[in-house]
Scaffold this motif. Structure first.
Motif, PDB file in Angstrom:
ATOM      1  N   GLU A 109     -26.051  51.352 -51.642  1.00  0.00           N
ATOM      2  CA  GLU A 109     -25.893  53.230 -51.737  1.00  0.00           C
ATOM      3  C   GLU A 109     -27.340  53.678 -51.327  1.00  0.00           C
ATOM      4  OE1 GLU A 109     -23.938  55.249 -54.428  1.00  0.00           O
ATOM      5  OE2 GLU A 109     -23.595  53.434 -54.684  1.00  0.00           O
ATOM      6  N   TYR A 110     -27.877  55.210 -50.132  1.00  0.00           N
ATOM      7  CA  TYR A 110     -29.000  55.032 -49.703  1.00  0.00           C
ATOM      8  C   TYR A 110     -28.998  56.462 -49.600  1.00  0.00           C
ATOM      9  CZ  TYR A 110     -28.621  51.241 -46.579  1.00  0.00           C
ATOM     10  OH  TYR A 110     -29.295  49.914 -46.735  1.00  0.00           O
ATOM     11  N   LYS A 111     -29.928  56.912 -50.889  1.00  0.00           N
ATOM     12  CA  LYS A 111     -30.132  58.614 -51.724  1.00  0.00           C
ATOM     13  C   LYS A 111     -31.521  58.995 -50.954  1.00  0.00           C
ATOM     14  CE  LYS A 111     -27.637  57.797 -55.728  1.00  0.00           C
ATOM     15  NZ  LYS A 111     -26.513  59.096 -55.938  1.00  0.00           N
ATOM     16  N   ASP A 112     -32.082  60.160 -50.676  1.00  0.00           N
ATOM     17  CA  ASP A 112     -33.197  61.019 -50.242  1.00  0.00           C
ATOM     18  C   ASP A 112     -33.458  60.561 -49.061  1.00  0.00           C
ATOM     19  OD1 ASP A 112     -33.739  62.034 -52.728  1.00  0.00           O
ATOM     20  OD2 ASP A 112     -33.935  60.266 -53.905  1.00  0.00           O
ATOM     21  N   ILE A 113     -32.742  60.996 -48.390  1.00  0.00           N
ATOM     22  CA  ILE A 113     -32.606  60.262 -46.868  1.00  0.00           C
ATOM     23  C   ILE A 113     -32.986  61.779 -45.944  1.00  0.00           C
ATOM     24  CG2 ILE A 113     -30.756  60.041 -45.006  1.00  0.00           C
ATOM     25  CD1 ILE A 113     -29.164  58.685 -46.978  1.00  0.00           C
ATOM     26  N   TYR A 114     -33.538  61.249 -45.173  1.00  0.00           N
ATOM     27  CA  TYR A 114     -34.163  62.357 -44.719  1.00  0.00           C
ATOM     28  C   TYR A 114     -33.967  61.715 -42.940  1.00  0.00           C
ATOM     29  CZ  TYR A 114     -36.544  63.956 -48.398  1.00  0.00           C
ATOM     30  OH  TYR A 114     -37.101  64.407 -49.574  1.00  0.00           O
ATOM     31  N   SER A 115     -33.546  63.020 -41.756  1.00  0.00           N
ATOM     32  CA  SER A 115     -33.643  63.125 -40.798  1.00  0.00           C
ATOM     33  C   SER A 115     -35.145  63.497 -39.621  1.00  0.00           C
ATOM     34  CB  SER A 115     -33.031  63.269 -39.928  1.00  0.00           C
ATOM     35  OG  SER A 115     -32.988  63.939 -38.358  1.00  0.00           O
ATOM     36  N   VAL A 116     -35.702  62.764 -39.170  1.00  0.00           N
ATOM     37  CA  VAL A 116     -36.882  63.332 -38.560  1.00  0.00           C
ATOM     38  C   VAL A 116     -36.839  63.296 -37.308  1.00  0.00           C
ATOM     39  CG1 VAL A 116     -39.264  63.030 -38.034  1.00  0.00           C
ATOM     40  CG2 VAL A 116     -38.561  62.263 -40.201  1.00  0.00           C
ATOM     41  N   ARG A 117     -36.581  63.789 -36.141  1.00  0.00           N
ATOM     42  CA  ARG A 117     -36.692  63.809 -34.718  1.00  0.00           C
ATOM     43  C   ARG A 117     -37.865  65.258 -33.908  1.00  0.00           C
ATOM     44  NH1 ARG A 117     -30.733  63.372 -33.297  1.00  0.00           N
ATOM     45  NH2 ARG A 117     -29.712  63.080 -34.826  1.00  0.00           N
ATOM     46  N   GLY A 118     -38.616  63.883 -33.013  1.00  0.00           N
ATOM     47  CA  GLY A 118     -39.492  65.159 -32.304  1.00  0.00           C
ATOM     48  C   GLY A 118     -39.567  64.573 -31.062  1.00  0.00           C
ATOM     49  N   ASN A 119     -41.159  64.804 -30.882  1.00  0.00           N
ATOM     50  CA  ASN A 119     -41.788  64.236 -29.476  1.00  0.00           C
ATOM     51  C   ASN A 119     -42.990  63.726 -30.313  1.00  0.00           C
ATOM     52  OD1 ASN A 119     -40.215  65.149 -27.640  1.00  0.00           O
ATOM     53  ND2 ASN A 119     -41.075  67.058 -28.094  1.00  0.00           N
ATOM     54  N   TYR A 120     -43.232  62.577 -29.524  1.00  0.00           N
ATOM     55  CA  TYR A 120     -45.134  62.405 -29.226  1.00  0.00           C
ATOM     56  C   TYR A 120     -45.491  61.539 -28.021  1.00  0.00           C
ATOM     57  CZ  TYR A 120     -42.484  57.370 -28.758  1.00  0.00           C
ATOM     58  OH  TYR A 120     -42.357  56.044 -28.435  1.00  0.00           O
TER      59      TYR A 120
ATOM     60  N   GLU B 166     -41.225  56.267 -55.027  1.00  0.00           N
ATOM     61  CA  GLU B 166     -42.287  57.559 -54.196  1.00  0.00           C
ATOM     62  C   GLU B 166     -43.480  56.774 -53.919  1.00  0.00           C
ATOM     63  OE1 GLU B 166     -45.433  60.050 -57.221  1.00  0.00           O
ATOM     64  OE2 GLU B 166     -44.598  59.295 -58.178  1.00  0.00           O
ATOM     65  N   ASP B 167     -43.459  55.641 -53.294  1.00  0.00           N
ATOM     66  CA  ASP B 167     -44.525  54.918 -52.379  1.00  0.00           C
ATOM     67  C   ASP B 167     -43.485  54.184 -51.871  1.00  0.00           C
ATOM     68  OD1 ASP B 167     -46.869  56.044 -53.570  1.00  0.00           O
ATOM     69  OD2 ASP B 167     -46.165  54.399 -55.456  1.00  0.00           O
ATOM     70  N   HIS B 168     -42.250  54.426 -51.432  1.00  0.00           N
ATOM     71  CA  HIS B 168     -41.520  53.150 -50.359  1.00  0.00           C
ATOM     72  C   HIS B 168     -40.556  53.848 -50.103  1.00  0.00           C
ATOM     73  CE1 HIS B 168     -43.391  50.835 -53.517  1.00  0.00           C
ATOM     74  NE2 HIS B 168     -43.500  49.674 -52.667  1.00  0.00           N
ATOM     75  N   TYR B 169     -39.746  53.132 -48.769  1.00  0.00           N
ATOM     76  CA  TYR B 169     -38.747  53.798 -48.061  1.00  0.00           C
ATOM     77  C   TYR B 169     -38.383  52.424 -47.093  1.00  0.00           C
ATOM     78  CZ  TYR B 169     -42.087  53.782 -44.386  1.00  0.00           C
ATOM     79  OH  TYR B 169     -43.002  53.767 -43.394  1.00  0.00           O
ATOM     80  N   LYS B 170     -37.375  53.228 -46.336  1.00  0.00           N
ATOM     81  CA  LYS B 170     -36.593  51.965 -45.635  1.00  0.00           C
ATOM     82  C   LYS B 170     -35.911  52.801 -44.841  1.00  0.00           C
ATOM     83  CE  LYS B 170     -32.699  48.336 -45.228  1.00  0.00           C
ATOM     84  NZ  LYS B 170     -31.783  47.997 -46.742  1.00  0.00           N
TER      85      LYS B 170
END
Length: 141
Positions: free
Chosen positions: A86-97, A115-119
Motif C-alpha cells: 500500500e502507498y499513502k501520501d502519494i504526490y504527482s510532480v510534472r514539469g520541465n527542467y 518524514e525523511d523517506h520516500y519511494k
C-alpha cells in the motif's frame, strides 16, 4: 560554491519564511488535491531534481519551478498491483527542467514513507525514453 548556495536555497524553501505546519503521514486520501502547501510543493521539486539526476546520470539540471512549468498534486492512495504493498501520501510532480540549455519534460509519482523517506513509483522524461521507473499500480488497470 554554487552547490552550497543551491543547498542553502533549497533548505530555505523547505523551511519557509514563517511558521510551518507539520505534515501528517499515513493519512488516507481518496481524491486528487491540487491546493497543497508550499512545503509539499518544495519537497516535490526537490525529490524530482534528485531522482532525475540519479536516473539519467545528470549533474547540472535546473527544474523550472514556476507555476506554469511545475505542477505538484496530492494523489489518492494506491497499491502495487503485483505485491499488494500500500502507498499513502502519494504526490504527482510534472514539469520541465533545463539541461545544457535544452528543456525537457518529466512526470514523477512518489509516496512518502515517513518524514525523511520516500519511494519513487513512476518517473519518465523525454531526455531518455529508454530509462524510466514504473511500479505497477492498481490504478493503472
Amino acid at each position: 560554491m554554487k552547490k552550497i548556495i543551491a543547498v542553502l536555497f533549497m533548505l530555505f524553501i523547505l523551511v519557509g519564511c514563517g511558521p510551518t505546519e507539520k505534515m501528517a503521514f499515513g493519512k488516507s486520501n481518496d481524491k486528487v488535491i491540487e491546493d497543497i502547501s508550499s512545503q509539499e510543493k518544495a519537497l516535490g521539486w526537490t525529490y524530482a531534481e534528485i531522482q532525475i539526476k540519479k536516473l539519467y546520470g545528470l549533474d547540472k539540471i535546473k527544474i523550472k519551478g514556476d507555476s506554469e512549468n511545475l505542477k505538484v498534486m496530492r494523489m489518492p492512495d494506491d497499491k502495487n498491483s503485483e505485491t499488494g504493498e500500500e502507498y499513502k501520501d502519494i504526490y504527482s510532480v510534472r514539469g520541465n527542467y533545463v539541461f545544457q540549455d535544452k528543456v525537457y519534460n518529466f512526470s514523477m509519482l512518489y509516496s512518502l514513507t515517513d518524514e525523511d523517506h520516500y519511494k519513487v513509483l513512476y518517473l519518465v522524461s523525454n531526455y531518455d525514453d529508454s530509462k524510466s521507473i514504473s511500479v505497477p499500480l492498481e490504478s493503472d488497470n
